[in-house]
Design a protein around this motif. Structure first.
Motif, short mmCIF file in Angstrom:
data_model
loop_
_atom_site.label_atom_id
_atom_site.label_comp_id
_atom_site.label_asym_id
_atom_site.label_seq_id
_atom_site.Cartn_x
_atom_site.Cartn_y
_atom_site.Cartn_z
N PHE A 150 7.06 7.31 -2.10
CA PHE A 150 5.89 6.85 -1.97
C PHE A 150 5.54 6.45 -1.11
O PHE A 150 4.22 5.47 -1.09
CB PHE A 150 6.33 5.08 -2.62
N GLY A 151 5.49 6.43 0.12
CA GLY A 151 5.42 6.06 1.26
C GLY A 151 4.37 4.84 2.10
O GLY A 151 4.98 3.57 1.57
N MET A 152 3.24 4.48 1.94
CA MET A 152 3.06 3.14 2.50
C MET A 152 2.58 2.21 1.12
O MET A 152 2.66 0.97 0.94
CB MET A 152 1.77 3.01 3.29
N HIS A 153 2.86 2.87 -0.38
CA HIS A 153 1.93 2.15 -1.46
C HIS A 153 3.55 2.76 -2.57
O HIS A 153 3.08 3.96 -2.79
CB HIS A 153 0.48 2.81 -1.71
N ASN A 154 4.08 2.10 -3.05
CA ASN A 154 4.81 2.03 -3.70
C ASN A 154 3.83 1.70 -5.49
O ASN A 154 3.91 -0.12 -6.12
CB ASN A 154 6.14 1.15 -4.15
N ALA A 155 3.05 2.44 -6.44
CA ALA A 155 2.70 2.10 -7.01
C ALA A 155 3.35 1.35 -8.80
O ALA A 155 2.38 0.69 -9.63
CB ALA A 155 1.91 3.61 -7.26
N THR A 156 4.52 1.06 -8.47
CA THR A 156 4.99 0.57 -9.95
C THR A 156 5.69 -1.20 -9.26
O THR A 156 5.70 -2.13 -11.11
CB THR A 156 6.26 1.21 -10.10
N THR A 157 4.66 -1.61 -8.53
CA THR A 157 4.25 -3.20 -7.62
C THR A 157 3.00 -3.04 -7.18
O THR A 157 2.30 -2.42 -6.49
CB THR A 157 5.78 -3.68 -6.84
N LYS A 158 2.95 -4.21 -7.18
CA LYS A 158 1.73 -5.36 -6.89
C LYS A 158 2.26 -6.10 -5.49
O LYS A 158 2.19 -6.44 -4.28
CB LYS A 158 1.46 -6.28 -7.63
N ASP A 159 4.08 -5.53 -5.42
CA ASP A 159 4.10 -5.61 -4.18
C ASP A 159 3.85 -5.12 -3.41
O ASP A 159 3.86 -4.05 -3.19
CB ASP A 159 5.90 -6.67 -4.13
N LEU A 160 3.82 -5.65 -1.86
CA LEU A 160 3.50 -4.40 -0.60
C LEU A 160 4.74 -4.71 0.81
O LEU A 160 5.04 -5.59 1.22
CB LEU A 160 2.31 -4.60 -0.06
N TRP A 161 5.19 -3.64 0.33
CA TRP A 161 6.48 -3.43 1.30
C TRP A 161 5.92 -4.34 2.63
O TRP A 161 6.68 -4.53 4.01
CB TRP A 161 7.57 -2.37 1.48
N THR A 162 4.77 -3.31 3.21
CA THR A 162 3.90 -3.68 3.95
C THR A 162 4.04 -4.99 5.19
O THR A 162 4.05 -5.89 5.92
CB THR A 162 2.30 -2.63 4.31
N GLU A 163 3.48 -5.87 3.78
CA GLU A 163 2.97 -7.68 3.99
C GLU A 163 4.09 -7.94 4.33
O GLU A 163 4.80 -8.45 5.05
CB GLU A 163 2.23 -8.09 2.74
N ARG A 164 5.93 -7.58 3.73
CA ARG A 164 7.25 -8.03 4.21
C ARG A 164 7.82 -7.24 5.22
O ARG A 164 7.83 -8.38 6.23
CB ARG A 164 8.64 -7.87 3.36
N LEU A 165 7.06 -6.42 5.90
CA LEU A 165 7.12 -6.14 6.79
C LEU A 165 6.66 -6.63 8.37
O LEU A 165 7.33 -6.94 9.02
CB LEU A 165 7.41 -4.23 7.63
N GLN A 166 5.12 -6.77 8.00
CA GLN A 166 5.11 -7.65 9.09
C GLN A 166 5.49 -9.46 9.16
O GLN A 166 5.22 -9.15 10.39
CB GLN A 166 3.33 -8.04 8.74
N ASN A 167 5.91 -9.61 7.73
CA ASN A 167 6.17 -11.12 8.21
C ASN A 167 7.40 -10.91 8.92
O ASN A 167 8.19 -11.80 9.85
CB ASN A 167 6.98 -11.28 6.57
N TRP A 168 8.27 -9.91 8.49
CA TRP A 168 9.46 -9.49 9.88
C TRP A 168 9.12 -9.16 11.00
O TRP A 168 9.90 -9.70 11.68
CB TRP A 168 10.26 -8.39 8.89
N LEU A 169 8.58 -8.63 11.32
CA LEU A 169 8.04 -8.92 12.67
C LEU A 169 8.12 -9.33 12.88
O LEU A 169 7.99 -9.98 14.79
CB LEU A 169 6.83 -7.39 12.78
N ALA A 170 6.38 -10.42 12.81
CA ALA A 170 6.57 -11.99 13.67
C ALA A 170 7.25 -12.48 13.46
O ALA A 170 7.18 -13.66 14.17
CB ALA A 170 5.38 -12.81 12.17
N ALA A 171 8.23 -11.86 12.82
CA ALA A 171 9.62 -14.05 12.75
C ALA A 171 10.48 -13.26 14.02
O ALA A 171 11.06 -13.94 14.58
CB ALA A 171 10.13 -13.49 11.36
N GLY A 172 10.39 -12.01 14.38
CA GLY A 172 11.64 -11.71 14.96
C GLY A 172 10.49 -11.38 16.38
O GLY A 172 11.36 -10.77 17.66
N GLY A 173 9.39 -11.77 16.38
CA GLY A 173 9.03 -11.91 17.85
C GLY A 173 8.05 -10.60 18.12
O GLY A 173 7.29 -10.04 19.30
N TRP A 174 7.96 -9.44 17.15
CA TRP A 174 7.32 -7.96 17.86
C TRP A 174 5.36 -8.75 17.00
O TRP A 174 5.65 -7.79 17.41
CB TRP A 174 7.96 -7.37 17.05
N LEU A 175 5.08 -9.48 16.53
CA LEU A 175 3.71 -9.39 16.62
C LEU A 175 3.22 -10.82 17.55
O LEU A 175 3.63 -12.28 17.59
CB LEU A 175 3.72 -10.43 15.27
#
Length: 290
Positions: free
Chosen positions: A265-290
């Motif tokens: 599904f790449g960047m867009h899982n059409a079965t959910t309104k949740d965006l894994w890209t947003e979850r990843l952005q949060n994780w990257l921020a928490a890890g100090g990479w953003l």
């Protein structure tokens, strides 16, 4: 605003290691809708730099490994689209067009893709200043078989399969694995990826070596995982087993399992309104990479 720079040969003017003399038989398929570029028979690896505007750069870099079962590369929805999104976060992206395993072009096809992943890490780390990258903030991201390659880079970094006279660290600082092939075990592995990389009748030792859930150590990089429970191509147990191995070795990890979404599904899982890209952005921020 992303800027795709000129694609460059991964090994520069140097000979491509582990390479047989052969004509370049690379093919590109852009059929279908939406148009997506798929590369097959890749024997001349390249790295394409995607840089965010100078004022937005965070110093973090991510090497992107498209999937395709080690038989083709899904360069659009698992490559360039991801690079553009990473740029929106201020991350410099490097899309890796890695060699696809072939006895015709490689004396040892089992190490060809890993050589290219290690070389990409080596190049980005050595030339970090040129691209405004922090050499201690270089991650690797992969989808499907590209996830297998990324997880191999993150678990086999202590054994260089390329020339590394300067002793550059080949360890990625973090991994992002999307519906990854992890295991080559008969019961859960993706047989096509396994057959293409290590052959149809590989020795047990080689199956184990490339079953990356068995290669996790305390030094494995922090990892972010995404998978769909209904994935019929690469079973979700691949991500689950890798996550459990990370936990056993106290490696920081985050995993998101969606009930539906299938495979690819790449960047867009059409079965959910949740965006894994947003979850990843949060994780990257928490890890100090953003």
């Amino acid at each position: 605003m992303a800027t795709a720079q000129q694609e460059m040969p991964l090994y520069g003017a140097d000979p491509i290691p582990n390479s047989r003399p052969a004509a370049n038989a690379e093919t590109i398929d852009s059929s279908g809708h939406p148009i997506r570029y798929s590369y097959s028979k890749v024997s001349h690896p390249t790295l394409t730099v995607w840089q965010p505007p100078v004022g937005k750069r965070t110093g973090t870099a991510v090497i992107v490994c498209p999937g395709g079962g080690y038989v083709h590369l899904a360069m659009t929805h698992e490559g360039t689209e991801v690079a553009a999104w990473l740029n929106s976060l201020g991350i410099t992206a490097f899309v890796l067009k890695y060699r696809l395993p072939s006895d015709e072009t490689m004396p040892d096809k089992t190490i060809g893709p890993l050589q290219d992943a290690q070389r990409a890490i080596q190049v980005v780390r050595q030339r970090a200043g040129e691209w405004g990258v922090d050499p201690g903030k270089i991650g690797i991201l992969g989808f499907s078989a590209g996830g297998h390659l990324a997880s191999t880079a993150g678990t086999h970094f202590s054994k260089a399969v390329i020339a590394n006279p300067a002793g550059v660290s080949l360890r990625p600082d973090f991994m992002v694995l999307l519906y990854p092939v992890i295991s080559f075990d008969d019961s859960i592995g993706h047989r096509g990826s396994r057959d293409n990389l290590i052959g149809k009748n590989p020795p047990a030792a080689l199956i184990r070596e490339y079953s990356n859930e068995l290669q996790v150590t305390d030094q494995t990089p922090p990892t972010f995982l995404v998978h769909a429970e209904d994935d019929k191509t690469v079973k979700v147990i691949n991500s689950l087993n890798f996550y459990e191995a990370l936990m056993r070795h106290h490696v920081p990890a985050e995993m998101h399992i969606y009930p539906k979404g299938g495979h690819g599904f790449g960047m867009h899982n059409a079965t959910t309104k949740d965006l894994w890209t947003e979850r990843l952005q949060n994780w990257l921020a928490a890890g100090g990479w953003l």
